[in-house]
Write an enzyme that holds these catalytic residues in place. Structure first.
Site, short mmCIF file in Angstrom:
data_model
loop_
_atom_site.label_atom_id
_atom_site.label_comp_id
_atom_site.label_asym_id
_atom_site.label_seq_id
_atom_site.Cartn_x
_atom_site.Cartn_y
_atom_site.Cartn_z
CG ASP A 108 -0.18 0.02 2.65
OD1 ASP A 108 1.08 0.23 2.58
OD2 ASP A 108 -0.90 -0.56 3.61
CD GLU B 21 1.72 5.77 5.38
OE1 GLU B 21 2.94 5.92 5.60
OE2 GLU B 21 1.14 6.83 4.86
#
Length: 945
Positions: A136, A138
């Site tokens: 994802d 992050e």
DNA sequence: CAGTGAGCGAGCTTCCGCTTGACTT
């Protein structure tokens, strides 16, 4: 750049930094190192330690699997974290060079230094690195930070997977990709926006409301949601209405013979129920096709009487199939909600328990926004359901739940029991207990239920008609639900929110078999009164749901958001309910009036859309941040970039916001709650005189009614009563004042002074002032005694008369501590006790000494430590203890020691550095910012005549 | 939110999202 580095990646985000990754070989799988013929050794880096262990088992000896344990670098938290090299920069406070394409300054998070060293070490023993952080935004950023920090000279590739199973991991190793720099850009932009928002807006609150407060994209909206709900409750006007509850009888043959029904219509008009009333207590639907009429008590009673003994008949019977599908497996937010509702766990307690279950291998990853189950998990759930409930209870087809929730990143599976076969709660009962066991059971039930069959049944709606003795035609309604096949409900039923008026999915209510025209009689007719209720306060679970619906916050942060808004004093818990403080009203009011766009409920949604565009490469990060921070005409309506230019907005608002107005929350009539430095208090003006009253800390805002306010105003300003002065008979109290704790006496009420009349303001006769005295440092309002208080109130003490000048010498306690006063000449006393003990002779002796100047007081207390000579001025440096703590001085420049500095350990170099910084600052910031008066002192003349 | 007499060193607070382990009582 050992400790700090501005982003090595150019603002465009393409190319550099990850160059080695981009050029990395296409080698995959079990290729061998060319040089020595041994197998290629690879370092795999994931985020979580537990995951690392698991994956290590799947991958075997040729792999070293390590965990980064989350992010390894971040923007500096405060001045103390900024490397010396950048300290003087104007943007050091933000950690973002806003004038240079918003280049972020990253430092290795202090507690991660050891971890980074470990990883660097691990790199030395491998031929290739696979960055296997979460798939994802992050995770992509963590991968880039790893790359940029480790700077490996070996190939680096990106590895992604969505579930931790051997086939999934093996497949991931065979399908490597390169780092996605656009996605990293999107993360950095998100990080920078949050920093600018938080670190620019919070200081406005420090100046206008109270120090240490905070504002942020997420927490401010969370607080606003709670304040908004409280406002609705405060404005809510309850309405009362009546109807008739009937117990109808279908005759001896029927089963059940009797069933409940309710009056719903009179003469063709609907009888109003709770939902027909608005929050103002008025009927919403008084007109139109669906018009309703409220029944008052008298009508309801009269009608019930007139229906006594009358014949009724079934008017219609409508029967519909009832089906319910199972709920999706848990993700973080729904787990927190259900654990809150069913087990009464706080979000934090749920997460701590889930973390233990995860670490010990009982459940899959606990921070997820996905409801997806792996194929093996689906099979395991189906097997378990079949074994426990039988084949007919398993859904015919495997169920996969795809989510349509804002901003979901779906990097993981749903939260479910770990493994390829599930252990039942009974099987783990010996190993796990308490919270963990109960939470596991909940997760297990929900997961198994998600693969079970729909519940089926029938709902029946019946209308019953009759005519009252007084001629009105009335209609009653009854409804029933029978569940013929419970399906998944056998394993799991969702609990309703507190205060919700719905019906649980497995609730049944049986009606007898009824046919149109069937005669009925009323066994009981009971008029019933009802009152509408204001919307319920948020609880932890319902707030999490609200945030999730708005796409605000992430699975890893829901629990900490709740903690933050409580820690800041914005919200407190009353049982399960989240109650906003008056400070929250002041802060939310300020933000709504002056930073409206920033706490718009759609702000995050707009931000996410635009970050997606950055991740797609269609939006430029610098342009976008520039619009947000400096303002721009470009960008579409509603774009975050058009929020008006945060920098300018902050500047203007610091000038324009009237702190007194912001801290005054009108509640009703002329009563306002004022948020002061020492907590909230009530204020109103009566007959031209302002009255104040303390507000109890635990009074929820919506319970502050006019009656309660009146009562609070009638209570004398509180304070702890110490007793009565035997001399004057006045009550002595200890209070917390503007200048700290003090004692004072309560004077009996005197005649009300004459009021203002006509054109002139008549001077009120001088009211006797109560004596006051600050507590000594050794005393507290809790511990001070009447004896102490009387001594304090006896001050100032006449010590004697100076024989030379004939002036009186008095001992008193003042702002700077105890002192002697002779006319306008004063001398400090060494301690508070001397106020009562110093003799005239001693006093005269003290007056013989020249007045102590600042330099001399310092000389009186020796320096804490002597250092070497300052490298810049050559003057000797010493450490002294000052009002604000230890500081270093060369006799001319003074500089406070910083957070990490130790008086005992500080070096000459460090001391010189501090002095140099101080001099540099003095040079640039000579401009004295005139201290803005917080609130103009109230003058009677100000009140409009 | 009490009212009393100096002269002199402020610096820090704060954001959101990833992860848990390492302190002390």
């Amino acid at each position: 750049m050992a400790t700090g580095t501005t982003s090595a990646k150019p603002a465009t985000g393409k190319g550099a930094g990850g160059g080695r990754a981009a050029g990395g070989g296409r080698r995959t799988g079990t290729s061998t190192g060319a040089a020595n013929g041994r197998p290629t050794r690879r370092l795999v880096i994931v985020e979580s330690g537990t995951k690392a262990k698991k994956i290590q088992q799947f991958l075997g000896r040729d792999y070293i699997v390590e965990a980064s344990v989350g992010h390894i670098r971040d923007l500096p938290r405060g001045a103390a974290d900024v490397p010396a090299k950048y300290k003087g920069e104007s943007w050091a406070r933000l950690g973002v060079d806003v004038d240079n394409q918003f280049a972020p300054l990253y430092i290795i998070t202090p507690e991660k230094k050891g971890k980074v060293a470990e990883l660097k070490d691990a790199v030395k023993s491998v031929d290739e690195i696979l960055l296997a952080t979460d798939p994802d935004r992050e995770g992509e950023a963590i991968a880039w930070h790893l790359l940029d920090t480790l700077k490996p000279k070996i190939p680096v590739r990106r590895m992604v997977f969505h579930e931790i199973s051997e086939p999934a991991i093996r497949a991931a190793v065979e399908n490597l990709r390169d780092l996605d720099h656009d996605l990293v850009d999107a993360q950095e932009t998100r990080r920078i926006l949050d920093r600018l928002y938080g670190y620019e807006v919070s200081p406005v609150l420090w100046k206008k409301v109270m120090p240490r407060l905070s504002a942020g994209r997420v927490q401010s909206v969370a607080t606003r949601i709670i304040v908004q709900r409280e406002r609705e409750r405060m404005a809510f006007v309850p309405a009362s209405y009546w109807d008739i509850a009937a117990l109808l009888d279908a005759g001896a043959e029927a089963s059940p013979r009797q069933f409940p029904a309710r009056l719903v219509g009179v003469d063709g008009t609907r009888v109003a129920t709770g939902r027909d009333f608005g929050p103002d207590g008025q009927l919403k639907s008084a007109r139109g096709k669906d018009a309703a009429r409220a029944l008052d008590e008298a009508s309801a009673r009269r009608l019930a009487e007139a229906l006594e003994g009358r014949d009724l008949a079934v008017e219609s019977v409508e029967s519909k199939p009832y089906t319910r599908r199972p709920y999706p497996p848990f993700m973080t937010s729904t787990l927190q909600q259900e654990a809150g509702r069913k087990l009464r766990f706080s979000a934090d307690r749920t997460m701590r328990s889930a973390q233990r279950l995860y670490e010990n291998g009982y459940i899959t990853y606990l921070r997820t926004d996905s409801t997806t189950l792996s194929d093996t998990a689906i099979q395991a759930a189906r097997t378990q359901a079949r074994e426990l409930y039988g084949a007919e209870y398993v859904s015919p087809q495997p169920r996969q739940y795809t989510r349509k929730v804002k901003n979901a990143q779906e990097a993981h599976e749903a939260i479910r029991p770990a493994g390829e076969t599930f252990r039942t709660p009974g099987e783990i009962a010996g190993e796990v207990d308490g919270d963990d066991f109960r939470l596991y059971e909940l997760i297990w039930q929900r997961t198994v239920a998600s693969q079970m069959a729909d519940a089926r049944g029938t709902t029946v709606s019946v209308r019953i008609a009759g005519t009252a003795a007084t001629g009105e035609d009335v209609t009653f309604a009854a409804s029933g639900r029978t569940i013929t096949f419970p399906g998944f409900l056998k394993a799991y039923v969702e609990t309703l929110d507190e205060g919700s008026d719905g019906q649980a999915d497995d609730a049944e209510s049986r009606l007898p078999e009824l046919v149109k025209g069937q005669p009925l009689t009323a066994a009981e007719l009971t008029p019933e009164g009802h009152t509408t209720n204001p919307p319920a306060r948020y609880t932890e679970p319902s707030l999490v749901k609200a945030l999730e619906d708005l796409g605000i916050g992430r699975p890893s942060t829901y629990a900490s958001i709740i903690k933050t808004i409580q820690d800041r004093g914005y919200v407190w818990k009353k049982g399960q309910a989240l109650v906003p403080s008056w400070i929250a009203f002041a802060v939310v009011g300020l933000l709504e009036h002056h930073f409206g766009r920033l706490i718009d409920y759609n702000f995050t949604a707009a931000m996410e859309d635009e970050l997606d565009a950055i991740a797609q490469g269609t939006q430029h990060r610098t342009d976008w941040l520039s619009g947000f921070y400096f303002g721009a005409d470009t960008g579409s309506e509603g774009s975050v970039a058009r929020s008006g230019g945060l920098k300018k907005l902050v500047g203007v608002n610091l000038e324009e916001i009237d702190a007194r107005e912001i801290n005054s929350v009108p509640v009703f009539d002329d009563v306002v709650v004022r948020v002061g430095r020492y907590g909230p208090y009530l204020e109103r003006v009566r007959d031209g005189v302002s009255q104040r009253a303390n507000l109890p800390d635990d009074l929820p805002p919506d319970e502050l009614t006019p009656e309660v306010a009146e009562q609070l105003f009638s209570v004398p300003q509180e304070g702890r009563s110490l007793g009565v002065d035997p001399v004057t008979g006045h009550e002595i109290v200890a209070k917390e004042g503007r200048y700290g704790p003090y004692v004072t006496e309560i004077l009996p009420d005197t005649e009300t002074p004459a009021e203002t009349n006509g054109n002139g303001r008549k001077k009120a006769p001088a009211k006797p002032k109560p004596r006051t005295g600050s507590l000594f440092k050794s005393m507290t309002t809790e511990s001070v005694t009447l004896e102490d208080a009387l001594k304090l109130l006896s001050l100032p003490r006449l010590v004697g008369v100076d024989p030379e000048s004939g002036e009186e010498i008095t001992a008193q306690n003042g702002r700077y501590g105890p002192y002697l006063k002779k006319g306008s000449d004063s001398r400090s006393l060494a301690n508070e006790e001397q106020l009562f003990t110093v003799t005239l002779d001693e006093a005269l002796e003290i007056y013989k000494q020249p007045k102590q100047r600042g330099r001399r007081t310092a000389a009186a207390t020796p320096p804490l430590r002597e250092l070497g000579k300052d490298s810049a001025t050559g003057k000797p440096m010493v450490i002294k203890d000052g009002r604000f703590g230890p500081y270093v001085t060369d006799g001319e420049t003074n500089a406070s020691l910083r957070k990490g500095d130790d008086v005992e350990k500080i070096t000459d170099e460090r001391a010189s550095e501090l002095l140099a910084e101080r001099r540099a600052k003095a040079g640039t910031t000579t401009k004295k910012a005139p201290a803005r008066k917080k609130a103009a002192p109230r003058k009677k003349a100000d009140s409009k005549s």
